[in-house]
Design an enzyme around this catalytic site. Structure first.
Site, mmCIF file in Angstrom:
data_model
loop_
_atom_site.group_PDB
_atom_site.id
_atom_site.type_symbol
_atom_site.label_atom_id
_atom_site.label_comp_id
_atom_site.label_asym_id
_atom_site.label_seq_id
_atom_site.Cartn_x
_atom_site.Cartn_y
_atom_site.Cartn_z
ATOM 1 N N ASN A 286 85.425 6.256 73.643
ATOM 2 C CA ASN A 286 84.467 5.283 74.201
ATOM 3 C C ASN A 286 85.016 3.859 74.209
ATOM 4 O OD1 ASN A 286 82.838 7.489 74.407
ATOM 5 N ND2 ASN A 286 81.196 6.733 73.118
ATOM 6 N N ARG B 107 83.815 19.782 72.252
ATOM 7 C CA ARG B 107 82.427 20.133 71.981
ATOM 8 C C ARG B 107 82.064 21.438 72.690
ATOM 9 N NH1 ARG B 107 80.059 14.208 73.378
ATOM 10 N NH2 ARG B 107 81.632 14.465 75.020
#
Length: 680
Positions: free
Chosen positions: A413, A545
């Protein structure tokens, strides 16, 4: 024992203690080789002193030749005084290259005969300090060295062989009536570039290239310089502060035929006043070293006043003080002026006011609080994304300081790369050294986290779960490589980064490109695109994920190709990687479809996200099957689906499964790149 005898004993003990406590501290300890002093070696005398502060006795050294390497660590205010400058000789014979053959010494510079660390306010007087390696090995030598290729190292007679080295926090150093001699590089190396303040008077310095090379602020008066190299005698690094400077006043220079006066690798500032040069000095002004910064941030700053060469002055050796900042007169250029109020070392000279407080940037200040001890930054604190626009309370500042040791730093991020970029810009606008120091610590963090194969994990040092995987996801690794390349190229605000970090950044970019080429996915013998994550050991596609399965990426591939296209003079391998990836993007595009967010009052958020037919639009899937190139859509249950509509609502509206990421690349950037490079 009777009561009276017990009281008498207490009185006697108390009296003894009081007498010892009241004894005056020793004002001088003596070093003498013949045993007539307190110690026979200088290092023994140093080791006997307490560390960290307090009034230290003068270490007085009687005449003699002391064959020992001396290290003074944590002795602020210490005075090291010889009986006479010519009579006290401290000498070793050591080249830095061989010193570093021991893995424990890798990257260290305390190779000098006299090494000073963490000892501000020291004084050196009436000493001769010699590193005789060059004289002892005029033809150099080849030695066994486990850390070098082939297990051997060839050492040049003029290799780094310092006489004096000072590290961090050895500022406000006074040196009087001392001689420093080597036949190698960097004889006198006072190297605290942030806070270094150095005063030399009536000293002799002799050596090879850059043999007087202070960083920070340095003032030398009535000194003699003897040069045995044709490259440069003096050197300066003033890159940490625009005001940093080296001043040489009333000094003389001699040397071998055609010796050059000086050079610099970084931002620097030279003032030479009333100096004299012998006729052997070459017709060469102080110049930027070819391997240094070609365009210093603050420009070229070399100033002369009343300096002359025996046999006639060169054209460049003319008075130009009027062009310096604030146009100082020769009379104004004193030691106190040199240090700009940071240190009024000369009580006879006018005192200078302390420099104005450095400017501050409120967002940069908050970034300093969030930086972790390892140099990186987290992307969030708990579940809360960091917002640097929010003020910090005293409690929050204290908590962040206490939590600085957490291992949650990441490049995800835009964390860490964003802070480094902002802090370097803040340094450019404020000249606040704290911002560059924090940014460089962040850059060091990025360099440390890189794997030997060139990949970058998402987190470091937390390598749990999928954090250890090489991560192209959300352009994490590509952002790091772009930043490191900007540092290498000295673009804009990145020009202020230390040269040593720049060289390391260049090597890191090269390793990163190698990793990119090795991870491009081969499908049935054909190069295609890239995946979002890879196993750092096998370099095979990896799961992150639950909804991020091993798959080819229609998004991350774009950022990788754009990065590769910015390589100047791309190799055939790079060209092939770009062409293959673009061909794959053309192959897997989905013409006639678009992604829309539509109102839907029945849904929890009041809207939904759908893929609809649209003849005017082309989209790409985020994920493609590794073998079939078919778009796949994966929810939190890790099951592959054929359409976005089959994904649970929370993921469908909370994650980008399709988009137009390659559009500009294919329509504009790639054709321009082709035109520039494909025909070469």
């Amino acid at each position: 024992m009777s009561k009276y005898l017990f009281l008498l004993l207490l009185l006697l003990l108390s009296g003894t203690h009081s007498a010892n406590a009241g004894a005056p501290a020793k004002r001088q300890i003596v070093v003498a080789q013949n045993g007539s002093g307190d110690f026979r070696t200088i290092q023994e005398a140093i080791n006997s002193l307490p560390k960290g502060g307090g009034q230290l006795p003068v270490v007085f050294i009687k005449n003699g030749t002391y064959r020992e390497k001396v290290t003074i660590d944590g002795k602020p205010g210490l005075v090291l005084r010889g009986q006479s400058e010519k009579g006290v000789v401290i000498t070793i014979s050591q080249a830095n290259a061989y010193f570093r053959c021991d893995a424990a010494n890798a990257g260290r510079w305390d190779v000098a005969t006299l090494n000073l660390r963490d000892s501000p306010g020291m004084t050196l007087e009436q000493l001769t300090v010699v590193n005789s390696y060059g004289a002892d090995h005029p033809n150099g030598e080849t030695l066994a060295c486990p850390n070098s290729p082939g297990g051997k190292i060839t050492i040049n007679s003029a290799d780094h062989q310092m006489a004096l080295y000072t590290g961090a926090n050895t500022t406000r150093l006074v040196v009087r009536h001392c001689t420093f001699r080597t036949l190698g590089n960097d004889t006198v190396s006072p190297w605290d570039k942030e806070d270094g303040l150095y005063y030399f008077a009536d000293c002799t310095m002799e050596g090879s290239v850059d043999f007087y090379c202070p960083r920070g602020w340095a003032y030398a008066e009535n000194c003699r310089f003897i040069c045995h190299n044709l490259n440069a005698a003096i050197w300066h690094d003033g890159s940490m502060n625009k005001d940093a400077k080296t001043v040489l006043k009333n000094c003389t220079f001699t040397g071998d035929k055609d010796w050059k006066l000086g050079r610099y690798h970084h931002d620097s500032q030279f003032y030479l006043v009333n100096c004299r040069f012998d006729k052997n000095m070459a017709d060469a002004d102080i110049y930027p070293a070819p391997s240094g910064d070609s365009a210093p941030m603050w420009g070229r700053r070399v100033y002369y006043s009343n300096c002359h060469r025996d046999g006639g002055d060169y054209a460049w050796l003319h008075d130009n003080l009027a062009t310096a900042s604030n146009a100082p007169t020769p009379q104004q250029i004193t030691a106190n002026w040199t240090f700009g109020g940071r240190w009024n070392v000369d009580p006879k000279a006018p005192k200078m006011p302390a420099p104005s407080p450095v400017a501050k940037d409120s967002i940069a200040e908050r970034m300093l609080y969030y930086q972790r001890l390892d140099g990186g930054w987290p992307k969030a604190i708990g579940e809360h994304k960091i917002d640097y626009n929010q003020q910090l309370s005293a409690v929050q500042k204290a908590t962040l300081t206490d939590d600085a040791g957490r291992n949650d730093a990441t490049i995800d991020n835009n964390a860490t790369t964003h802070e480094i970029t902002y802090l370097l810009h803040a340094f450019t606008t404020t000249s606040n050294p704290a911002y560059r120091k924090a940014a460089e610590k962040g850059i060091s963090y990025l360099l440390k986290m890189q794997y030997p194969n060139g990949g970058f994990p998402q987190f470091y040092p937390d390598l749990s779960s999928y954090h250890h995987q090489i991560t192209y996801n959300d352009d994490a690794m590509i952002r790091v490589l772009r930043l490191l390349r900007a540092i290498t190229e000295r673009k804009g605000d990145y020009a202020s980064v230390d040269q040593n970090l720049r060289l390391k950044a260049q090597q890191a970019v090269e390793r990163g490109i190698d990793c990119i080429l090795k991870t491009q996915y081969v499908q049935n013998g054909k190069l295609t695109a890239w995946c979002a994550q890879y196993d750092e050991k096998t370099l095979q596609p990896a799961k992150a994920r639950n909804f991020e399965l091993p798959s080819l990426s229609g998004s991350e591939t774009v950022g990788i190709v754009e990065f590769l296209m910015q390589i100047e003079n791309p190799s055939p391998e790079v060209k092939k990687a770009i062409d293959s990836a673009v061909a794959w993007l053309q192959e897997v595009k989905m013409p006639g479809y678009t992604v829309k967010t539509i109102k839907d009052p029945k849904q929890p958020k009041g809207f939904d996200r759908v893929i609809e037919r649209d003849a005017s639009s082309t989209i790409w899937a985020r994920f493609y099957d590794l073998e079939t190139n078919k778009p796949i859509y994966v929810g939190r249950n890790s099951e592959k689906k054929n359409s976005l509509a089959e994904i649970e609502y929370e993921r469908r509206t909370g994650y980008g499964y399709a988009g137009t990421w390659p559009q500009t690349l294919l329509a504009k950037e790639y054709p321009e790149w082709q035109q520039k490079w494909e025909k070469k």
